[in-house]
Write an enzyme that holds these catalytic residues in place. Structure first.
Site, PDB file in Angstrom:
ATOM      1  N   CYS A 188       4.753  -2.299   3.457  1.00  0.00           N
ATOM      2  CA  CYS A 188       4.222  -2.404   4.732  1.00  0.00           C
ATOM      3  C   CYS A 188       5.108  -3.417   5.738  1.00  0.00           C
ATOM      4  O   CYS A 188       5.400  -4.394   5.654  1.00  0.00           O
ATOM      5  CB  CYS A 188       2.634  -3.330   4.497  1.00  0.00           C
ATOM      6  SG  CYS A 188       1.794  -3.470   6.001  1.00  0.00           S
ATOM      7  N   ARG A 247       1.627   6.412   7.992  1.00  0.00           N
ATOM      8  CA  ARG A 247       1.826   7.015   6.812  1.00  0.00           C
ATOM      9  C   ARG A 247       0.706   6.776   5.847  1.00  0.00           C
ATOM     10  O   ARG A 247       0.763   7.278   4.693  1.00  0.00           O
ATOM     11  CB  ARG A 247       3.240   6.612   5.815  1.00  0.00           C
ATOM     12  CG  ARG A 247       4.496   6.932   6.964  1.00  0.00           C
ATOM     13  CD  ARG A 247       5.467   6.071   6.531  1.00  0.00           C
ATOM     14  NE  ARG A 247       5.232   4.574   6.712  1.00  0.00           N
ATOM     15  CZ  ARG A 247       6.134   3.591   6.242  1.00  0.00           C
ATOM     16  NH1 ARG A 247       7.265   3.959   5.718  1.00  0.00           N
ATOM     17  NH2 ARG A 247       5.942   2.265   6.362  1.00  0.00           N
ATOM     18  N   HIS A 285      -0.624  -1.240   1.603  1.00  0.00           N
ATOM     19  CA  HIS A 285       0.117  -0.218   1.070  1.00  0.00           C
ATOM     20  C   HIS A 285       1.617  -0.950   0.987  1.00  0.00           C
ATOM     21  O   HIS A 285       2.042  -2.064   1.612  1.00  0.00           O
ATOM     22  CB  HIS A 285       0.469   0.868   2.105  1.00  0.00           C
ATOM     23  CG  HIS A 285       1.086   0.523   3.472  1.00  0.00           C
ATOM     24  ND1 HIS A 285       2.301   0.601   3.813  1.00  0.00           N
ATOM     25  CD2 HIS A 285       0.467   0.113   4.658  1.00  0.00           C
ATOM     26  CE1 HIS A 285       2.560   0.332   5.027  1.00  0.00           C
ATOM     27  NE2 HIS A 285       1.465  -0.113   5.505  1.00  0.00           N
TER      28      HIS A 285
HETATM   29 CO    CO Z   1       1.335  -1.707   7.130  1.00  0.00          CO
END
Ligand code: CO
Length: 203
Positions: free
Chosen positions: A99, A44, A96
């Site tokens: 995670c 993603r 991110h």
């Molecule tokens: Co990650």
């Protein structure tokens, strides 16, 4: 097998040369990206898409939980090539929120080899135990750990001899720490940019 992906590829290549017939020919000669992206392998978090850059514009290294371990030959090879040969001006460590690697590092479950890979995150966790324990909500606590991990990796990159030698010879290299939000598509700049030794010492 994978006929849909091959069809996608042909359509993509056709779209690229539709408005710019020389697009791939130009790239054939050389790559001269100004940026190195060190990000998570998570599907993603697609590096080029997030910053809307074309092939040739972003040098990319991705692994589980966007780590820059000083003993990892893969990461070090990418870093040295990016700094010494391509001479990128910016290195972005991009974590991110949400995670899975960060969560797995501290949930106490055994998974095998990846537990060793994720060990540096547990060190960050222990180094910031007080701050993290003060965050009541579990998700918010992990998101803060995502940020702290990025800051630690920024420090790793900036501490590397390849980067320090580049600075010593007057080459401009800026190391940035970002965290990407999967839910908004937006990057959060943590404001920990390091452009030389002095900033590294204050990080
Ligand atoms: Co990650």
């Amino acid at each position: 097998m994978l006929d849909d992906l091959k069809a996608n590829n042909r359509a993509w290549a056709a779209r690229k040369i539709e408005g710019d017939p020389g697009f791939f020919k130009r790239l054939e000669g050389q790559q001269a990206p100004e940026y190195l992206w060190i990000g998570c392998s998570d599907s993603r978090v697609p590096a080029n898409d997030i910053v809307d850059l074309d092939p040739g514009e972003l040098f990319v290294h991705r692994n589980v939980a966007n780590l820059a371990p000083p003993q990892d030959a893969n990461y070090l090879s990418v870093l040295q090539f990016a700094i010494d040969v391509i001479k990128v001006k910016h290195v972005m460590v991009v974590g991110h929120y949400g995670c899975g690697g960060i969560a797995a590092a501290v949930d106490g479950k055994r998974r095998g080899l990846v537990d060793h890979w994720l060990h540096p995150i547990r060190e960050v966790f222990h180094d910031h135990r007080q701050e993290l324990d003060a965050i009541p909500e579990a998700r918010a606590r992990l998101d803060r750990l995502c940020e702290l991990n990025v800051i630690r990796q920024v420090r790793n990159v900036a501490s590397d001899v390849f980067v320090q030698d580049a600075w010593a010879r007057g080459q401009q290299v800026c190391i940035h720490g970002w965290v990407y939000s999967i839910s908004t598509g937006l990057v959060n700049d943590l404001g920990v940019t390091v452009t030389g030794l002095e900033e590294l010492e204050n990080l």
